[in-house]
Scaffold this motif. Structure first.
Motif, PDB file in Angstrom:
ATOM      1  N   ALA A   1      15.364  51.707  59.097  1.00 49.90           N
ATOM      2  CA  ALA A   1      16.008  52.995  58.841  1.00 49.90           C
ATOM      3  C   ALA A   1      17.520  52.830  58.753  1.00 49.90           C
ATOM      4  CB  ALA A   1      15.645  53.989  59.946  1.00 49.90           C
ATOM      5  N   GLU A   2      18.101  52.014  59.651  1.00 45.55           N
ATOM      6  CA  GLU A   2      19.541  51.774  59.627  1.00 45.55           C
ATOM      7  C   GLU A   2      19.960  51.073  58.337  1.00 45.55           C
ATOM      8  OE1 GLU A   2      20.708  49.575  63.035  1.00 45.55           O
ATOM      9  OE2 GLU A   2      20.572  51.265  64.420  1.00 45.55           O
ATOM     10  N   ARG A   3      19.118  50.180  57.869  1.00 43.44           N
ATOM     11  CA  ARG A   3      19.439  49.429  56.648  1.00 43.44           C
ATOM     12  C   ARG A   3      19.208  50.295  55.403  1.00 43.44           C
ATOM     13  NH1 ARG A   3      20.114  43.828  56.305  1.00 43.44           N
ATOM     14  NH2 ARG A   3      20.812  43.342  54.181  1.00 43.44           N
ATOM     15  N   GLY A   4      18.416  51.349  55.536  1.00 41.42           N
ATOM     16  CA  GLY A   4      18.171  52.234  54.411  1.00 41.42           C
ATOM     17  C   GLY A   4      17.340  51.600  53.318  1.00 41.42           C
ATOM     18  N   VAL A   5      16.367  50.809  53.702  1.00 42.50           N
ATOM     19  CA  VAL A   5      15.523  50.131  52.721  1.00 42.50           C
ATOM     20  C   VAL A   5      14.084  50.601  52.903  1.00 42.50           C
ATOM     21  CG1 VAL A   5      15.117  48.154  54.249  1.00 42.50           C
ATOM     22  CG2 VAL A   5      14.862  47.860  51.789  1.00 42.50           C
ATOM     23  N   SER A   6      13.367  50.717  51.791  1.00 44.07           N
ATOM     24  CA  SER A   6      11.966  51.124  51.843  1.00 44.07           C
ATOM     25  C   SER A   6      11.086  49.920  52.152  1.00 44.07           C
ATOM     26  CB  SER A   6      11.540  51.732  50.508  1.00 44.07           C
ATOM     27  OG  SER A   6      11.561  50.744  49.487  1.00 44.07           O
ATOM     28  N   LEU A   7       9.820  50.189  52.475  1.00 42.32           N
ATOM     29  CA  LEU A   7       8.877  49.082  52.686  1.00 42.32           C
ATOM     30  C   LEU A   7       8.742  48.257  51.423  1.00 42.32           C
ATOM     31  CD1 LEU A   7       6.056  50.868  54.746  1.00 42.32           C
ATOM     32  CD2 LEU A   7       7.653  49.139  55.582  1.00 42.32           C
ATOM     33  N   LYS A   8       8.715  48.929  50.278  1.00 41.50           N
ATOM     34  CA  LYS A   8       8.621  48.211  48.997  1.00 41.50           C
ATOM     35  C   LYS A   8       9.854  47.338  48.782  1.00 41.50           C
ATOM     36  CE  LYS A   8       8.046  48.902  44.023  1.00 41.50           C
ATOM     37  NZ  LYS A   8       7.901  49.907  42.931  1.00 41.50           N
ATOM     38  N   GLY A   9      11.027  47.902  49.104  1.00 43.95           N
ATOM     39  CA  GLY A   9      12.254  47.120  48.953  1.00 43.95           C
ATOM     40  C   GLY A   9      12.291  45.934  49.886  1.00 43.95           C
ATOM     41  N   LEU A  10      11.801  46.124  51.110  1.00 47.73           N
ATOM     42  CA  LEU A  10      11.745  45.026  52.067  1.00 47.73           C
ATOM     43  C   LEU A  10      10.835  43.918  51.554  1.00 47.73           C
ATOM     44  CD1 LEU A  10      12.838  44.331  54.895  1.00 47.73           C
ATOM     45  CD2 LEU A  10      10.781  45.352  55.859  1.00 47.73           C
TER      46      LEU A  10
ATOM     47  N   GLU B   1       6.857  33.460  61.138  1.00 38.26           N
ATOM     48  CA  GLU B   1       7.647  33.256  59.917  1.00 38.26           C
ATOM     49  C   GLU B   1       8.187  34.582  59.381  1.00 38.26           C
ATOM     50  OE1 GLU B   1       5.247  29.817  60.693  1.00 38.26           O
ATOM     51  OE2 GLU B   1       4.628  31.899  60.409  1.00 38.26           O
ATOM     52  N   ILE B   2       7.328  35.613  59.375  1.00 39.69           N
ATOM     53  CA  ILE B   2       7.777  36.926  58.911  1.00 39.69           C
ATOM     54  C   ILE B   2       8.854  37.477  59.839  1.00 39.69           C
ATOM     55  CG2 ILE B   2       7.075  39.323  58.553  1.00 39.69           C
ATOM     56  CD1 ILE B   2       4.366  38.375  57.672  1.00 39.69           C
TER      57      ILE B   2
ATOM     58  N   GLU C   1      10.169  43.245  48.434  1.00 36.86           N
ATOM     59  CA  GLU C   1      10.833  42.579  47.310  1.00 36.86           C
ATOM     60  C   GLU C   1      11.894  41.602  47.800  1.00 36.86           C
ATOM     61  OE1 GLU C   1      12.261  45.843  45.047  1.00 36.86           O
ATOM     62  OE2 GLU C   1      10.325  46.251  44.079  1.00 36.86           O
ATOM     63  N   GLU C   2      12.579  41.963  48.876  1.00 37.16           N
ATOM     64  CA  GLU C   2      13.632  41.101  49.420  1.00 37.16           C
ATOM     65  C   GLU C   2      13.061  39.843  50.080  1.00 37.16           C
ATOM     66  OE1 GLU C   2      16.895  41.118  49.492  1.00 37.16           O
ATOM     67  OE2 GLU C   2      17.337  43.043  48.548  1.00 37.16           O
ATOM     68  N   LEU C   3      11.938  40.001  50.813  1.00 32.97           N
ATOM     69  CA  LEU C   3      11.449  38.904  51.655  1.00 32.97           C
ATOM     70  C   LEU C   3      10.213  38.194  51.102  1.00 32.97           C
ATOM     71  CD1 LEU C   3      11.964  40.430  55.214  1.00 32.97           C
ATOM     72  CD2 LEU C   3      13.503  39.027  53.849  1.00 32.97           C
ATOM     73  N   GLY C   4       9.524  38.814  50.143  1.00 30.47           N
ATOM     74  CA  GLY C   4       8.425  38.100  49.504  1.00 30.47           C
ATOM     75  C   GLY C   4       7.056  38.286  50.111  1.00 30.47           C
ATOM     76  N   TRP C   5       6.930  39.139  51.154  1.00 36.57           N
ATOM     77  CA  TRP C   5       5.622  39.458  51.707  1.00 36.57           C
ATOM     78  C   TRP C   5       5.185  40.829  51.210  1.00 36.57           C
ATOM     79  CZ3 TRP C   5       8.758  36.400  54.880  1.00 36.57           C
ATOM     80  CH2 TRP C   5       8.176  35.226  55.378  1.00 36.57           C
ATOM     81  N   ASP C   6       3.894  41.087  51.241  1.00 34.36           N
ATOM     82  CA  ASP C   6       3.372  42.370  50.800  1.00 34.36           C
ATOM     83  C   ASP C   6       3.883  43.498  51.695  1.00 34.36           C
ATOM     84  OD1 ASP C   6       1.047  44.564  50.771  1.00 34.36           O
ATOM     85  OD2 ASP C   6       0.998  43.442  48.889  1.00 34.36           O
ATOM     86  N   ALA C   7       4.176  44.640  51.081  1.00 38.17           N
ATOM     87  CA  ALA C   7       4.702  45.777  51.840  1.00 38.17           C
ATOM     88  C   ALA C   7       3.739  46.242  52.922  1.00 38.17           C
ATOM     89  CB  ALA C   7       5.012  46.930  50.888  1.00 38.17           C
ATOM     90  N   SER C   8       2.431  46.064  52.693  1.00 39.01           N
ATOM     91  CA  SER C   8       1.455  46.498  53.697  1.00 39.01           C
ATOM     92  C   SER C   8       1.617  45.728  54.999  1.00 39.01           C
ATOM     93  CB  SER C   8       0.029  46.328  53.163  1.00 39.01           C
ATOM     94  OG  SER C   8      -0.273  44.960  52.926  1.00 39.01           O
TER      95      SER C   8
END
Length: 280
Positions: free
Chosen positions: A27-36, A60-61, A38-45
């Protein structure tokens, strides 16, 4: 860089505290699960399950999240506490598992069941349910136990030596499909370069650890600690003389064990003897 929070100022339950911190940081970073994702390479789920407390994820995650949020070590420390929480593992495992995550090499002797690091979900589920654990608690413990396998499957896994009493291969599950999967997993693990798996045959006779499951951890500072257990309790052994005695017994027993190649053949032979389930 987000300021670290005082853990005691929020939830005192480790799993909930870990999930809470993940939600607050995102929430502080203001990023969505989808954006996270995309940034880190794991599925949003994966991140969604972790933030809801349904999953703890892998180290690792968690390390990737620590780097992304600029909280070096904070999330990993909370993850370790959540993994060691008594709601997932017996209390006596807590300190052991923290040390296990740091170990540079591990040696195990298993008396009657595969070590947790080599258990499949099906095996863990049936074994844990014998202790009258059920429902959501059972699934959490299964997930946590299977999640420990990540320790042996990373980019630079520690060396792992395990000696299985032959009794392990003869104590099958009621669920034959799950038992086949467990034997297949043991055979596959025996082929990995960082794992040495040996079977101690019944013909070896009595030995110094015949009633004791034991685990040894070589730590980064050069110390070796041991953990002994039975169905009722576990004990972390750190005193040098006691650890040395256990190591001598382990070495003597290893001399009686079959070679890794012979041991894998026995596992495959046991696999062939598991009856196929009738087609429906």
């Amino acid at each position: 860089m987000p300021q670290r929070r005082v853990v005691t100022g929020r939830s005192q339950e480790p799993r909930q505290r870990f999930a809470e911190e993940l939600r607050l940081l995102r929430a502080e970073r203001g990023v969505s699960l989808k954006g996270l994702a995309e940034e880190l390479g794991w599925d949003a789920s994966n991140f969604g399950k972790m933030e809801s407390g349904r999953s703890l994820g892998s180290p690792e995650i968690v390390e990737a999240l620590d780097q992304f949020y600029g909280t070096p070590g904070l999330l990993l420390a909370l993850w370790e506490l959540a993994v060691g929480d008594p709601s997932q593992f017996k209390e006596q495992y807590r300190r052991y598992m923290v040390l296990e995550a740091e170990a540079t090499s591990l040696w195990h002797y298993a008396v009657s069941s595969p070590p947790g690091l080599l258990q499949t979900a099906g095996y863990a589920r049936e074994a844990l349910s014998v202790g009258w654990i059920e429902g959501a608690e059972l699934e959490q413990q299964v997930e946590a136990r299977v999640g420990r396998r990540q320790l042996l499957e990373g980019d630079d896994p520690p060396m792992f030596r395990v000696i299985l009493s032959e009794a392990v291969l003869h104590t099958s599950l009621r669920d034959l499909r799950a038992w086949r999967e467990q034997l297949e997993h043991l055979a596959e693990a025996a082929d990995r370069p960082n794992i040495t798996l040996q079977v101690l045959p019944f013909s070896a006779g009595p030995h110094g650890l015949m009633n004791t499951s034991v685990k040894f951890l070589r730590l980064p500072d050069g110390r070796t600690v041991a953990y002994t257990e039975n169905d009722l309790r576990g004990e972390l052994v750190e005193e040098n003389a006691s650890v040395e005695l256990l190591l001598r017994r382990y070495d003597a027993m290893r001399d009686l064990a079959l070679s890794p190649a012979e041991s894998r053949k026995i596992i495959l032979r046991m696999l062939e003897e598991v009856p196929c389930e009738p087609s429906t």
